[in-house]
Write a protein that holds these residues in place. Structure first.
Motif, mmCIF file in Angstrom:
data_model
loop_
_atom_site.group_PDB
_atom_site.id
_atom_site.type_symbol
_atom_site.label_atom_id
_atom_site.label_comp_id
_atom_site.label_asym_id
_atom_site.label_seq_id
_atom_site.Cartn_x
_atom_site.Cartn_y
_atom_site.Cartn_z
ATOM 1 N N LEU A 228 57.082 47.252 32.898
ATOM 2 C CA LEU A 228 56.636 45.175 33.362
ATOM 3 C C LEU A 228 56.002 45.408 31.494
ATOM 4 O O LEU A 228 55.924 45.920 30.368
ATOM 5 C CB LEU A 228 55.276 45.604 33.773
ATOM 6 N N PRO A 229 57.074 43.829 31.145
ATOM 7 C CA PRO A 229 56.577 43.358 29.520
ATOM 8 C C PRO A 229 55.825 42.759 29.277
ATOM 9 O O PRO A 229 54.542 41.739 28.746
ATOM 10 C CB PRO A 229 57.429 41.989 29.882
ATOM 11 N N LEU A 230 54.009 43.893 29.352
ATOM 12 C CA LEU A 230 52.783 43.422 29.020
ATOM 13 C C LEU A 230 52.716 43.364 27.584
ATOM 14 O O LEU A 230 53.141 43.903 26.898
ATOM 15 C CB LEU A 230 51.935 45.024 29.547
ATOM 16 N N THR A 231 52.000 42.224 27.637
ATOM 17 C CA THR A 231 51.950 41.420 26.374
ATOM 18 C C THR A 231 50.830 41.486 25.490
ATOM 19 O O THR A 231 49.509 42.001 24.604
ATOM 20 C CB THR A 231 52.223 39.857 26.170
ATOM 21 N N SER A 232 49.615 41.875 26.285
ATOM 22 C CA SER A 232 47.920 41.951 25.979
ATOM 23 C C SER A 232 47.289 42.364 27.236
ATOM 24 O O SER A 232 47.571 42.040 28.851
ATOM 25 C CB SER A 232 47.145 40.273 25.647
ATOM 26 N N LEU A 233 46.625 42.704 26.980
ATOM 27 C CA LEU A 233 44.583 42.694 27.519
ATOM 28 C C LEU A 233 43.783 42.459 27.204
ATOM 29 O O LEU A 233 43.465 42.851 26.083
ATOM 30 C CB LEU A 233 44.800 44.901 28.192
ATOM 31 N N THR A 234 43.077 41.712 28.068
ATOM 32 C CA THR A 234 41.682 40.756 27.453
ATOM 33 C C THR A 234 41.321 41.161 28.100
ATOM 34 O O THR A 234 41.168 40.770 29.393
ATOM 35 C CB THR A 234 42.557 39.196 27.523
ATOM 36 N N ILE A 235 39.203 41.456 27.905
ATOM 37 C CA ILE A 235 38.541 41.679 28.253
ATOM 38 C C ILE A 235 38.009 39.861 28.788
ATOM 39 O O ILE A 235 37.630 39.104 27.511
ATOM 40 C CB ILE A 235 37.185 42.126 27.994
ATOM 41 N N VAL A 236 37.356 39.022 29.599
ATOM 42 C CA VAL A 236 36.969 37.304 29.860
ATOM 43 C C VAL A 236 35.206 37.573 29.741
ATOM 44 O O VAL A 236 34.896 38.475 30.742
ATOM 45 C CB VAL A 236 38.147 36.640 30.860
ATOM 46 N N PRO A 237 34.475 37.414 29.111
ATOM 47 C CA PRO A 237 33.314 36.957 29.388
ATOM 48 C C PRO A 237 32.728 36.229 30.511
ATOM 49 O O PRO A 237 33.213 35.360 30.259
ATOM 50 C CB PRO A 237 32.847 36.629 27.831
ATOM 51 N N LEU A 238 32.149 36.281 31.187
ATOM 52 C CA LEU A 238 31.399 36.125 32.166
ATOM 53 C C LEU A 238 29.791 35.968 32.006
ATOM 54 O O LEU A 238 29.164 36.410 31.228
ATOM 55 C CB LEU A 238 31.890 36.906 33.573
ATOM 56 N N PRO A 239 29.507 34.855 33.407
ATOM 57 C CA PRO A 239 28.263 35.075 32.808
ATOM 58 C C PRO A 239 27.165 35.763 33.928
ATOM 59 O O PRO A 239 28.109 35.749 34.634
ATOM 60 C CB PRO A 239 27.771 33.875 33.803
ATOM 61 N N THR A 240 26.628 36.309 33.755
ATOM 62 C CA THR A 240 25.675 37.438 34.485
ATOM 63 C C THR A 240 24.896 38.532 34.428
ATOM 64 O O THR A 240 24.241 38.182 33.387
ATOM 65 C CB THR A 240 27.361 38.620 34.022
ATOM 66 N N ARG A 241 24.497 39.031 35.273
ATOM 67 C CA ARG A 241 22.980 39.467 34.524
ATOM 68 C C ARG A 241 23.494 41.172 35.179
ATOM 69 O O ARG A 241 22.232 41.887 35.516
ATOM 70 C CB ARG A 241 22.003 39.439 36.049
ATOM 71 N N MET A 242 24.559 41.887 35.714
ATOM 72 C CA MET A 242 24.532 43.004 35.563
ATOM 73 C C MET A 242 25.820 43.173 34.841
ATOM 74 O O MET A 242 26.623 44.551 35.228
ATOM 75 C CB MET A 242 25.657 43.237 37.150
ATOM 76 N N ALA A 243 25.882 43.043 33.577
ATOM 77 C CA ALA A 243 27.636 43.088 32.706
ATOM 78 C C ALA A 243 29.161 43.444 33.678
ATOM 79 O O ALA A 243 29.122 43.348 33.058
ATOM 80 C CB ALA A 243 27.485 44.913 32.278
ATOM 81 N N SER B 239 23.787 38.515 46.999
ATOM 82 C CA SER B 239 23.323 38.195 46.978
ATOM 83 C C SER B 239 23.181 37.405 45.956
ATOM 84 O O SER B 239 21.660 35.950 46.151
ATOM 85 C CB SER B 239 22.025 39.183 46.819
ATOM 86 N N ALA B 240 23.727 37.331 44.682
ATOM 87 C CA ALA B 240 24.057 36.062 44.053
ATOM 88 C C ALA B 240 24.836 34.884 43.629
ATOM 89 O O ALA B 240 26.586 35.279 43.304
ATOM 90 C CB ALA B 240 23.761 37.064 42.204
ATOM 91 N N ALA B 241 25.038 34.587 45.002
ATOM 92 C CA ALA B 241 26.354 32.952 45.402
ATOM 93 C C ALA B 241 26.761 32.793 44.446
ATOM 94 O O ALA B 241 27.716 32.610 43.837
ATOM 95 C CB ALA B 241 26.167 32.725 46.884
ATOM 96 N N GLY B 242 25.689 32.080 43.697
ATOM 97 C CA GLY B 242 25.788 30.766 42.370
ATOM 98 C C GLY B 242 26.613 32.054 41.959
ATOM 99 O O GLY B 242 27.471 30.874 40.697
ATOM 100 N N LEU B 243 25.343 32.386 40.849
ATOM 101 C CA LEU B 243 26.387 33.024 39.520
ATOM 102 C C LEU B 243 27.798 33.437 40.248
ATOM 103 O O LEU B 243 28.955 33.694 39.209
ATOM 104 C CB LEU B 243 24.899 34.272 39.319
ATOM 105 N N ARG B 244 28.149 33.987 41.357
ATOM 106 C CA ARG B 244 29.660 34.283 41.494
ATOM 107 C C ARG B 244 29.903 33.458 41.528
ATOM 108 O O ARG B 244 31.969 33.902 40.993
ATOM 109 C CB ARG B 244 29.705 34.723 42.846
ATOM 110 N N ARG B 245 29.865 32.384 41.709
ATOM 111 C CA ARG B 245 30.526 31.368 41.965
ATOM 112 C C ARG B 245 30.837 30.462 40.418
ATOM 113 O O ARG B 245 32.027 30.661 40.322
ATOM 114 C CB ARG B 245 30.229 29.327 42.378
ATOM 115 N N GLU B 246 30.549 30.504 39.960
ATOM 116 C CA GLU B 246 29.962 31.021 38.539
ATOM 117 C C GLU B 246 31.736 31.249 37.728
ATOM 118 O O GLU B 246 32.147 31.383 35.973
ATOM 119 C CB GLU B 246 28.828 30.550 36.978
ATOM 120 N N GLN B 247 31.875 32.891 37.793
ATOM 121 C CA GLN B 247 31.751 33.627 37.499
ATOM 122 C C GLN B 247 33.539 33.253 37.881
ATOM 123 O O GLN B 247 34.205 33.541 37.292
ATOM 124 C CB GLN B 247 32.043 34.917 37.980
#
Length: 118
Positions: A56-71, A99-107
Motif C-alpha cells: 500500500l502507498p502509505l504516506t504517514s502514520l499519525t497519533i491523534v490526541p483524544l480527550p481521555t482519562r485512560m491514555a 461507563s464513560a459514554a459522554g467521553l466516548r462521544r467526545e473521542q
C-alpha cells in the motif's frame, strides 16, 4: 481456496509483551509489514497498533490526541491512492470504558474532526 492476505491490521489493547510476539511472528518479520510502533513507547500500559502491507502507498502514520482519562489515542494511517487527488485514511481507536459514554462521544468527535478533509 486460499484467501488473499490482509492489507491493514488494526489491534487494540496491545501491551509491550504482546507487541514483541507480533514483531517476532515470521509473517511480520519476513514480509516487510510496516508496524506503527516497533518499540512499544506508545503502549502505556497498552494501546493501539497498526500493521500496513508494504503493497500500500502509505504516506504517514499519525497519533491523534483524544480527550481521555485512560491514555487513549487515535491512530491514523494515511495513503495517497494513484487514482484520487485526496488522501485515504484508515483509523483505529480504543475508546474509553463503556461507563464513560459522554467521553466516548467526545473521542469520536475529535477523531472525526481530524479525519475531515481541510
Amino acid at each position: 481456496a486460499m484467501q488473499p492476505p490482509p492489507d491493514i491490521i488494526c489491534l487494540q489493547e496491545v501491551t509491550p509483551v504482546s507487541l514483541v510476539a507480533v514483531l517476532e511472528a515470521p509473517w511480520v518479520r519476513h514480509s516487510g509489514w510496516i508496524v506503527s510502533d516497533i518499540t512499544g513507547e506508545n503502549l502505556h500500559p497498552y494501546g493501539v497498533v497498526m500493521l500496513v502491507s508494504p503493497r500500500l502507498p502509505l504516506t504517514s502514520l499519525t497519533i491523534v490526541p483524544l480527550p481521555t482519562r485512560m491514555a487513549r489515542v487515535g491512530l491514523v494511517a494515511s495513503f495517497h491512492l494513484s487514482n484520487s487527488p485526496r488522501r485515504f485514511d484508515v483509523a483505529t481507536v480504543h475508546l474509553e470504558s463503556l461507563s464513560a459514554a459522554g467521553l466516548r462521544r467526545e473521542q469520536l468527535r475529535a477523531l472525526e474532526q481530524w479525519l475531515r478533509p481541510s
